[in-house]
Design a protein around this motif. Structure first.
Motif, PDB file in Angstrom:
ATOM      1  N   THR A   9       0.860  -1.184   0.000  1.00 48.44           N
ATOM      2  CA  THR A   9       0.000   0.000   0.000  1.00 48.44           C
ATOM      3  C   THR A   9       0.896   1.234   0.000  1.00 48.44           C
ATOM      4  O   THR A   9       2.110   1.139   0.217  1.00 48.44           O
ATOM      5  CB  THR A   9      -0.901   0.041   1.252  1.00 48.44           C
ATOM      6  N   THR A  10       0.304   2.387  -0.202  1.00 44.91           N
ATOM      7  CA  THR A  10       1.095   3.619  -0.144  1.00 44.91           C
ATOM      8  C   THR A  10       1.650   3.833   1.259  1.00 44.91           C
ATOM      9  O   THR A  10       2.668   4.497   1.433  1.00 44.91           O
ATOM     10  CB  THR A  10       0.239   4.828  -0.560  1.00 44.91           C
ATOM     11  N   GLU A  11       1.000   3.249   2.264  1.00 42.32           N
ATOM     12  CA  GLU A  11       1.454   3.420   3.649  1.00 42.32           C
ATOM     13  C   GLU A  11       2.626   2.496   3.987  1.00 42.32           C
ATOM     14  O   GLU A  11       3.539   2.891   4.726  1.00 42.32           O
ATOM     15  CB  GLU A  11       0.303   3.146   4.630  1.00 42.32           C
ATOM     16  N   ASN A  12       2.641   1.257   3.465  1.00 43.40           N
ATOM     17  CA  ASN A  12       3.708   0.328   3.855  1.00 43.40           C
ATOM     18  C   ASN A  12       4.789   0.159   2.791  1.00 43.40           C
ATOM     19  O   ASN A  12       5.765  -0.564   3.012  1.00 43.40           O
ATOM     20  CB  ASN A  12       3.124  -1.041   4.231  1.00 43.40           C
ATOM     21  N   LEU A  13       4.638   0.823   1.648  1.00 42.57           N
ATOM     22  CA  LEU A  13       5.555   0.632   0.528  1.00 42.57           C
ATOM     23  C   LEU A  13       7.009   0.892   0.902  1.00 42.57           C
ATOM     24  O   LEU A  13       7.912   0.130   0.528  1.00 42.57           O
ATOM     25  CB  LEU A  13       5.142   1.530  -0.643  1.00 42.57           C
ATOM     26  N   ALA A  14       7.265   1.942   1.641  1.00 40.97           N
ATOM     27  CA  ALA A  14       8.646   2.312   1.959  1.00 40.97           C
ATOM     28  C   ALA A  14       9.337   1.284   2.841  1.00 40.97           C
ATOM     29  O   ALA A  14      10.558   1.092   2.751  1.00 40.97           O
ATOM     30  CB  ALA A  14       8.676   3.685   2.634  1.00 40.97           C
TER      31      ALA A  14
END
Length: 249
Positions: A9-14
């Motif tokens: 997700t955009t939240e866990n991508l990093a």
């Protein structure tokens, strides 16, 4: 079987590892380029689902309308890659990932799921025999042996864009179209640059950086397409030996 799967997700991508390349703990430019590419794609319905282990077990797919491939159709999912390698092979993970994709497509009311294949299995393409076990069938072809495989839920089918059938460009020099979806692309481009500079080989490296450019490409494409002497050669990433074979043609 370990069922601890994670969707990016955009939240866990990093913070999540991208299991295409897992050999180094150091930052990898290809992986970081893919993270950047994914950061925009995830907002468009792109799905990257992986097993939550330090291994290579994942599926990647997207709504066909937003998929960076010259394939057209209404209300389909396009599967870029299903990959299980190393120790996890043989444990049913590939089936679990494909079943997730098909269930997701049905839940979203999709007309079906499609993917790039070939009459004879080619490197860097997902296993088409595996896909056909789920009912995927060839619904379109090119003159050089590539196929569009689809599993239709409602009788409709996607097709290659008409520009794919050209398989030729005006430029006669080595020409490579690429995007940054695959982490291996970055290092492959660097290798080709170095080889061509050392051997005085003219080369044109064209980054496909928009959806429109991807849809208008003159060849089949799964993130990579090679031309030489105006003719399409392959969607395979190249090593030096393969590159030399192309340049001898």
């Amino acid at each position: 079987m370990n069922t601890d799967f994670v969707n990016l997700t955009t939240e866990n991508l990093a913070g999540e590892h991208l299991c295409c390349i897992i050999r180094s703990k150091k930052p990898h430019p290809g992986v970081e380029a893919k993270r950047q590419w994914l950061s925009d794609r995830l907002k468009e319905g792109h799905v990257f689902r992986k097993l939550n282990v330090k291994g290579c077990v994942f599926i990647e797919y997207a709504p066909l309308e937003k998929a960076w491939v010259p394939i057209v159709g209404d209300n389909y999912y396009y599967v870029y890659c299903v990959w299980v390698s190393g120790a996890p092979k043989g444990n049913g993970y590939g089936r679990a990932l494909m079943e997730y994709c098909l269930a997701d497509a049905k839940e979203k009311g999709k007309s079906g799921v499609c993917m790039l294949g070939a009459k004879k299995q080619k490197s860097w393409l997902s296993d088409q025999l595996f896909a056909k076990k789920f009912g995927f069938e060839a619904v379109d072809t090119t003159d050089n042996g590539y196929e569009l495989l689809a599993l239709s839920f409602d009788g409709t089918t996607p097709k290659f864009a008409q520009n794919v059938k050209n398989q030729q460009i005006e430029s006669k020099e080595l020409t490579i179209y690429y995007d940054m979806q695959c982490p291996y692309v970055y290092q492959n481009i660097e290798m080709i640059k170095q080889y061509c500079e050392m051997n005085d080989v003219p080369v044109s490296l064209i980054q496909v950086d928009t959806l429109q450019k991807a849809k208008e490409l003159p060849c089949v494409f799964n993130n990579w397409g090679v031309f030489y002497k105006g003719n399409f050669q392959t969607v395979n990433l190249l090593d030096v030996a393969y590159l030399k074979r192309i340049l001898k043609k």
